[in-house]
Enzyme design. Structure first.
Site, PDB file in Angstrom:
ATOM      1  N   HIS A  19       0.830  -1.216   0.000  1.00 31.23           N
ATOM      2  CA  HIS A  19       0.000   0.000   0.000  1.00 31.23           C
ATOM      3  C   HIS A  19       0.863   1.264   0.000  1.00 31.23           C
ATOM      4  O   HIS A  19       0.426   2.317   0.437  1.00 31.23           O
ATOM      5  CB  HIS A  19      -0.950   0.040   1.207  1.00 31.23           C
ATOM      6  CG  HIS A  19      -1.680  -1.245   1.457  1.00 31.23           C
ATOM      7  ND1 HIS A  19      -2.941  -1.506   0.972  1.00 31.23           N
ATOM      8  CD2 HIS A  19      -1.299  -2.379   2.112  1.00 31.23           C
ATOM      9  CE1 HIS A  19      -3.314  -2.720   1.337  1.00 31.23           C
ATOM     10  NE2 HIS A  19      -2.326  -3.283   2.013  1.00 31.23           N
ATOM     11  N   SER A  45      15.049  22.237 -14.672  1.00 31.09           N
ATOM     12  CA  SER A  45      13.817  22.991 -14.875  1.00 31.09           C
ATOM     13  C   SER A  45      14.194  24.374 -15.390  1.00 31.09           C
ATOM     14  O   SER A  45      15.211  24.938 -14.988  1.00 31.09           O
ATOM     15  CB  SER A  45      13.070  23.105 -13.546  1.00 31.09           C
ATOM     16  OG  SER A  45      12.229  24.247 -13.565  1.00 31.09           O
ATOM     17  N   GLU A  80      10.164   9.103 -16.363  1.00 24.14           N
ATOM     18  CA  GLU A  80       8.761   9.522 -16.541  1.00 24.14           C
ATOM     19  C   GLU A  80       8.249   9.149 -17.928  1.00 24.14           C
ATOM     20  O   GLU A  80       7.104   8.723 -18.100  1.00 24.14           O
ATOM     21  CB  GLU A  80       8.625  11.026 -16.339  1.00 24.14           C
ATOM     22  CG  GLU A  80       8.920  11.473 -14.916  1.00 24.14           C
ATOM     23  CD  GLU A  80       9.056  12.990 -14.851  1.00 24.14           C
ATOM     24  OE1 GLU A  80       8.023  13.660 -14.718  1.00 24.14           O
ATOM     25  OE2 GLU A  80      10.181  13.503 -14.949  1.00 24.14           O
ATOM     26  N   LYS A  87      16.140  22.080  -9.480  1.00 23.00           N
ATOM     27  CA  LYS A  87      15.513  20.812  -9.879  1.00 23.00           C
ATOM     28  C   LYS A  87      16.437  19.879 -10.653  1.00 23.00           C
ATOM     29  O   LYS A  87      17.254  20.303 -11.441  1.00 23.00           O
ATOM     30  CB  LYS A  87      14.278  21.088 -10.753  1.00 23.00           C
ATOM     31  CG  LYS A  87      13.096  21.676 -10.009  1.00 23.00           C
ATOM     32  CD  LYS A  87      12.476  20.730  -8.992  1.00 23.00           C
ATOM     33  CE  LYS A  87      11.681  19.620  -9.634  1.00 23.00           C
ATOM     34  NZ  LYS A  87      10.442  20.103 -10.243  1.00 23.00           N
TER      35      LYS A  87
END
Ligand code: ARG
Length: 472
Positions: free
Chosen positions: A170, A291, A304, A297
């Site tokens: 979970h 970024s 992704e 970043k």
């Protein structure tokens, strides 16, 4: 196009030179636009030429065409292969597809005799054969790429056989596990993916060539000869099935979809591990992007994108199933819609493998941080319950209850289970002794899980060796 005879040129201006006998006019522009597949099926040129060479050799051996015509055709096909390989071939949309582009060029090179190549064959059996060989080649390439990813995972697992991390259910801390064990889970998934590829390859390996348009042919062809020349196990048994079957494409897309789902899960874990709150792992600059607004970043874009590309693979599978649904026997032009999804999926999977293999080799784990996280959330509560069962002979349900009370006690004191003192323990269960602390640390926990398939470092060392033997 270079060198085409004046006569052929004149004819093709009015109608297609290869099938235009009964036509006066060329197709309208929209007709050509919707009909032509050459922009994508030129990818199958090598398979198409191999199929034509096998067919030609068989026609010669069966004395259906003369040796003179046959040899000229074979030499012409080799010339065309060279032109296509070097990028020097001028593909023509008016010729619709790869089959007719090859045949038209053959006529330029060889003259009228080229027209004998299409004896006892149709584009319907030709395209099914080409695509089977293409998918077979793609499967071989992808199997190698899957093996490379397994190899990278196994190497990483070996160096992290004893690195402890939180195991989740979970996405809540459940029990400590070893990172090596976690990585080897993906090696198993990829092993099943490779099994599915091998199944698909085995099942597709029946040759459609010689089914002709749909009904077979009156010429005395030798289908065993063409099947074996092209590396098939046997000719496909039913001509109607041979030209209309695209099960192998569906299977390819289906195994691709399962594979892409596996890739997306691994990619997602990389994204999580590299996120600031987790900070379990770090990708080098080679696999990170910045970024444009937030200077701090480091984004795991490759992971992704692997996660996201799963969408187009599943979409391709759904798309083809819908194309095939309700299609009557035998060939229908609908079947031309099978190629783009296959090509795109093969490319997507190859890119996904390259990106994941690169990231797995590249990724650096923060063992200390993972171990600290592994100890949080009372992750060794099950070990405590198991100790009560093993040492005190308590039924597991009761041990679960006592452990729950101790977890609450630890929460009240804002400490970890192993930071409770013996008096606290004995307040819940007087029979508990000092020995209990021996099972409470994360290292003790993973070291104890030696059951077959369990996470203990000693198991991981063995599983790494086994995985190398089974998969590499
Ligand atoms: N380009 C076609 C395809 O991909 C080749 C077969 C065409 N056959 C036909 N009878 N029009 O399916």
């Amino acid at each position: 196009m270079t060198g085409r005879s004046q006569k052929a040129k004149k004819k093709s201006a009015a109608a297609n030179a290869l099938w235009g006998g009964r036509f006066d006019a060329a197709p309208g522009a929209v007709m050509e636009e919707i009909n032509a597949s050459i922009d994508f099926d030129k990818k199958m040129f090598a398979q198409d030429i191999a199929g034509s060479k096998a067919h030609c050799a068989m026609l010669m051996a069966q004395s259906i065409i003369s040796a003179e015509d046959g040899n000229a055709i074979l030499a012409g096909l080799d010339t065309i292969l060279g032109e296509m390989e070097s990028g020097g071939f001028a593909f023509d949309r008016a010729l619709e597809d790869i089959h007719m582009n090859v045949e038209a060029r053959l006529a330029e090179l060889v003259g009228d005799g080229a027209g004998r190549l299409h004896t006892a064959r149709s584009r319907n059996d030709q395209v099914a054969t080409d695509l089977k060989i293409w998918v077979r080649d793609a499967l071989d390439g992808l199997d190698g790429a899957a093996k490379d990813l397994q190899s990278a995972l196994i190497d990483k697992a070996e160096s992290h056989a004893a690195t402890v991390m939180p195991g989740f259910t979970h996405l809540q801390t459940a029990q400590p596990v070893t990172l090596g064990h976690h990585l080897l889970a993906y090696v198993e998934m990829l092993g099943r993916d490779r099994g599915r590829m091998a199944d698909c390859r085995r099942r597709l390996n029946e040759c459609p060539l010689g089914a002709a348009a749909l009904a077979g042919t009156a010429f005395p062809i030798d289908r065993d000869a063409t099947a074996s020349a092209l590396g098939f196990d046997a000719p496909a048994a039913n001509s109607l099935d041979a030209v209309s079957d695209r099960d192998f494409v569906v299977e390819f897309l289906c195994l691709g979809a399962i594979l892409a789902v596996h890739m997306s899960r691994l990619a997602e874990e990389i994204v999580l591990w590299c996120s600031e709150p987790f900070a379990f792992a770090h990708l080098s600059d080679a696999f990170s992007t910045g970024s444009s607004i937030m200077p701090q970043k480091r984004n795991p874009d490759a992971a992704e994108l692997v996660r996201a590309k799963c969408g187009r693979v599943i979409g391709a599978l759904t798309g083809l199933l819908v194309v095939l649904k309700g299609l009557p026997l035998a060939y229908g032009k609908d079947l031309q819609e099978d190629k783009e999804p296959v090509f795109q999926v093969a490319e997507t999977l190859a890119l996904g493998f390259a990106a994941l293999t690169g990231m797995i080799a590249d990724i650096a784990f923060d063992a200390e941080r993972m171990k600290n996280a592994a100890g949080r959330g009372h992750s060794t509560a099950t070990d405590l319950a198991d100790w009560l069962v093993r040492v005190l002979g308590m039924p597991f349900r009761r041990a679960h209850h006592v452990t729950g009370a101790l977890v609450r006690r630890a929460d009240e004191k804002s400490c970890a289970l192993n930071e409770l003192d013996l008096a606290d323990m004995q307040a819940e269960e007087p029979a508990i002794t000092d020995d209990v602390f021996g099972v409470l640390g994360v290292d003790n926990s993973v070291n104890s899980r030696t059951s077959f398939g369990g996470t203990a470092p000693a198991n991981v060392v063995r599983a790494v060796a086994e995985a190398r033997r089974r998969f590499l």
